[in-house]
Design a protein around this motif. Sequence first.
Motif, PDB file in Angstrom:
ATOM      1  N   THR A 389      -9.337  -0.067   2.464  1.00 13.10           N
ATOM      2  CA  THR A 389      -9.206  -0.857   1.119  1.00 13.10           C
ATOM      3  C   THR A 389      -8.663   0.219  -0.042  1.00 13.10           C
ATOM      4  OG1 THR A 389     -11.661  -0.226   0.352  1.00 13.10           O
ATOM      5  CG2 THR A 389     -11.458  -2.206   1.664  1.00 13.10           C
ATOM      6  N   LYS A 390      -8.690   1.326   0.542  1.00 11.76           N
ATOM      7  CA  LYS A 390      -8.146   2.418  -0.400  1.00 11.76           C
ATOM      8  C   LYS A 390      -6.813   2.964   0.241  1.00 11.76           C
ATOM      9  CE  LYS A 390     -12.733   4.137  -2.074  1.00 11.76           C
ATOM     10  NZ  LYS A 390     -13.634   2.884  -1.565  1.00 11.76           N
ATOM     11  N   ALA A 391      -6.085   2.338   0.907  1.00  8.64           N
ATOM     12  CA  ALA A 391      -4.678   2.775   1.666  1.00  8.64           C
ATOM     13  C   ALA A 391      -3.752   2.186   0.703  1.00  8.64           C
ATOM     14  CB  ALA A 391      -4.580   2.239   2.895  1.00  8.64           C
ATOM     15  N   PRO A 392      -2.694   2.983   0.284  1.00  9.53           N
ATOM     16  CA  PRO A 392      -1.645   2.529  -0.463  1.00  9.53           C
ATOM     17  C   PRO A 392      -0.461   1.513   0.330  1.00  9.53           C
ATOM     18  CG  PRO A 392      -1.029   4.729   0.576  1.00  9.53           C
ATOM     19  CD  PRO A 392      -2.486   4.445   0.680  1.00  9.53           C
ATOM     20  N   PRO A 393       0.020   0.676  -0.299  1.00 13.34           N
ATOM     21  CA  PRO A 393       0.541  -0.543   0.194  1.00 13.34           C
ATOM     22  C   PRO A 393       2.056   0.039   0.848  1.00 13.34           C
ATOM     23  CG  PRO A 393       1.071  -0.496  -2.235  1.00 13.34           C
ATOM     24  CD  PRO A 393       0.019   0.521  -1.962  1.00 13.34           C
ATOM     25  N   GLY A 394       2.127  -0.517   2.062  1.00 18.17           N
ATOM     26  CA  GLY A 394       3.410  -0.140   2.769  1.00 18.17           C
ATOM     27  C   GLY A 394       4.401  -0.920   2.330  1.00 18.17           C
ATOM     28  N   ALA A 395       5.655  -0.724   2.898  1.00 21.31           N
ATOM     29  CA  ALA A 395       6.818  -1.544   2.432  1.00 21.31           C
ATOM     30  C   ALA A 395       7.015  -2.894   2.796  1.00 21.31           C
ATOM     31  CB  ALA A 395       8.121  -0.807   2.953  1.00 21.31           C
ATOM     32  N   SER A 396       6.468  -3.373   3.914  1.00 21.06           N
ATOM     33  CA  SER A 396       6.266  -4.560   4.245  1.00 21.06           C
ATOM     34  C   SER A 396       4.823  -5.063   4.542  1.00 21.06           C
ATOM     35  CB  SER A 396       7.094  -4.867   5.474  1.00 21.06           C
ATOM     36  OG  SER A 396       8.607  -4.583   5.274  1.00 21.06           O
ATOM     37  N   ILE A 397       4.828  -6.529   4.771  1.00 21.37           N
ATOM     38  CA  ILE A 397       3.516  -7.158   4.932  1.00 21.37           C
ATOM     39  C   ILE A 397       3.693  -8.334   5.980  1.00 21.37           C
ATOM     40  CG2 ILE A 397       3.215  -8.788   3.276  1.00 21.37           C
ATOM     41  CD1 ILE A 397       0.264  -7.940   2.829  1.00 21.37           C
ATOM     42  N   PHE A 398       3.006  -8.452   6.975  1.00 20.11           N
ATOM     43  CA  PHE A 398       3.014  -9.648   8.039  1.00 20.11           C
ATOM     44  C   PHE A 398       2.118 -10.728   7.521  1.00 20.11           C
ATOM     45  CE2 PHE A 398       3.159 -12.385  11.480  1.00 20.11           C
ATOM     46  CZ  PHE A 398       4.249 -12.079  12.213  1.00 20.11           C
ATOM     47  N   VAL A 399       2.638 -11.855   7.080  1.00 23.58           N
ATOM     48  CA  VAL A 399       1.901 -13.075   6.926  1.00 23.58           C
ATOM     49  C   VAL A 399       1.630 -14.110   8.030  1.00 23.58           C
ATOM     50  CG1 VAL A 399       1.602 -15.137   5.110  1.00 23.58           C
ATOM     51  CG2 VAL A 399       2.731 -12.693   4.340  1.00 23.58           C
ATOM     52  N   ASP A 400       0.524 -14.091   8.390  1.00 27.00           N
ATOM     53  CA  ASP A 400       0.195 -14.946   9.567  1.00 27.00           C
ATOM     54  C   ASP A 400       0.419 -16.481   9.089  1.00 27.00           C
ATOM     55  OD1 ASP A 400      -0.624 -16.507  11.998  1.00 27.00           O
ATOM     56  OD2 ASP A 400      -2.035 -14.930  12.248  1.00 27.00           O
ATOM     57  N   PRO A 401       1.495 -17.144   9.859  1.00 29.57           N
ATOM     58  CA  PRO A 401       1.658 -18.811   9.473  1.00 29.57           C
ATOM     59  C   PRO A 401       0.689 -19.447   9.814  1.00 29.57           C
ATOM     60  CG  PRO A 401       2.706 -18.177  11.641  1.00 29.57           C
ATOM     61  CD  PRO A 401       2.468 -16.860  11.014  1.00 29.57           C
ATOM     62  N   ARG A 402      -0.243 -19.284  10.640  1.00 21.93           N
ATOM     63  CA  ARG A 402      -1.347 -19.988  10.998  1.00 21.93           C
ATOM     64  C   ARG A 402      -2.453 -20.132   9.718  1.00 21.93           C
ATOM     65  NH1 ARG A 402      -3.098 -16.618  16.329  1.00 21.93           N
ATOM     66  NH2 ARG A 402      -2.866 -14.715  14.897  1.00 21.93           N
ATOM     67  N   GLU A 403      -2.277 -19.498   8.818  1.00 18.99           N
ATOM     68  CA  GLU A 403      -3.170 -19.357   7.783  1.00 18.99           C
ATOM     69  C   GLU A 403      -2.518 -19.528   6.629  1.00 18.99           C
ATOM     70  OE1 GLU A 403      -4.564 -15.755   9.075  1.00 18.99           O
ATOM     71  OE2 GLU A 403      -4.850 -16.872  11.091  1.00 18.99           O
ATOM     72  N   PHE A 404      -1.285 -19.772   6.394  1.00 18.59           N
ATOM     73  CA  PHE A 404      -0.337 -20.140   5.076  1.00 18.59           C
ATOM     74  C   PHE A 404      -0.962 -21.321   4.437  1.00 18.59           C
ATOM     75  CE2 PHE A 404       3.021 -21.275   2.406  1.00 18.59           C
ATOM     76  CZ  PHE A 404       3.083 -20.050   1.769  1.00 18.59           C
TER      77      PHE A 404
END
Length: 404
Positions: A389-404
């Motif tokens: 919860t305290k980690a800095p954001p990365g350049a990318s994120i993977f959005v799972d289509p099963r829950e979009f």
Amino acid sequence: MVVVVAAVVEHGGGPVTVREFDGTSDRDRAAVERLEGACEVGPSAGKLCLFTDLLGDPLCRVRHSPAFLMLVAEAGAGGEVVGVVRGCVKTVACGRGQDDLFSKVAYLLGLRVSPAHRRRGIGRALVARMEEWFRQAGAEYAYVATDRDNEPSVRLFTSRCGYAKFRTPSVLVHPVFRHDLAPPRRVAVLRIPTRDAELLYRARFAGVEFFPRDIDAVLSNPLSLGTFLAVPASSKPWRGAEAFLASPPPSWAVGSVWNSKDAFRLEVRGAPRLWRAAARATRAADRALSRWLLLRVPSVPNLFEPFGMHFLYGLGGAGADAPRMATALCRHAHNVARRAGARVVATEVAACDPLRGAVPHWPRLGAEDLWCIKRLAEGYGDGALGDWTKAPPGASIFVDPREF
């Protein structure tokens, strides 16, 4: 079955029962559909809102996940359904560029409370009971996505349910025109086999936040319409993922298409008459000019009646020319959607994703998301991660289509 009785006394409310949704019950399905309609349309009277038609399947947004649950809240002697929430549990990558750093996480979505029963603690009760199931399933973290401008929702999760603001991805939406979009010059778009797509994703994206460990199940799902690779037109013929990874072209991009159209439909409601008339005018101009002058005019499809959507997921790439390759993929996804009868193509990318600027979209159709996260476990499943919860954001994120 999860059955919990919570006493809700604020503002004169009576006892409320939280129980598992019965997917075999016509009564439950009809009650949830009525609730969804009231929550989408009622509070936004006179304003623009997005109505979701679940096509008779209230579980459509979670049923493809490895483990899922849906809860409803009932009030009164007649058992009126006044609240609903969905949740699922899966194992995902925690980012930090480490391919073997995974955590079991839960995703909370579709929280709805009847307008007449709000501010009585029903939303919190539903979230709390769902979190009990998350813990039983071994989830170390729970996260939820909401519109960052939805102040009541943000306040509920951050102030009352113990979630912290975490990531701010953008939903980018492009309308589907009456004609195909031409790909950039000197770019080839290939459809690659599912097994090759899995190998490519695991090799290059396993260190991206929220990358699902069961990516093979995602790619082989009937709603996944294929994985496409954009490469320079002069590239060698496709000889498999291993050969590609051993000697990739200077620049490339990959993405997969998910058929949300067959899971649910959307409808824009509350739009001013001027907007509707303007949209019709663009379609009329497109038809006339393409017929007589062979010109193609960008037009707004009819979004004011139920329409289907395709979702472009797993977008990523490498090389200096990767943005142009990503644009080619987006145009190809548009053409796939046009042939399938979908009216928009959506994707979701991290705020600082290097390919974000290459995704064609209409800002007025998109949204700015806020992902909030909460640590459920007492300890840490992987000491190398620490507190995610305290980690800095990365350049990318993977959005799972099963829950979009």
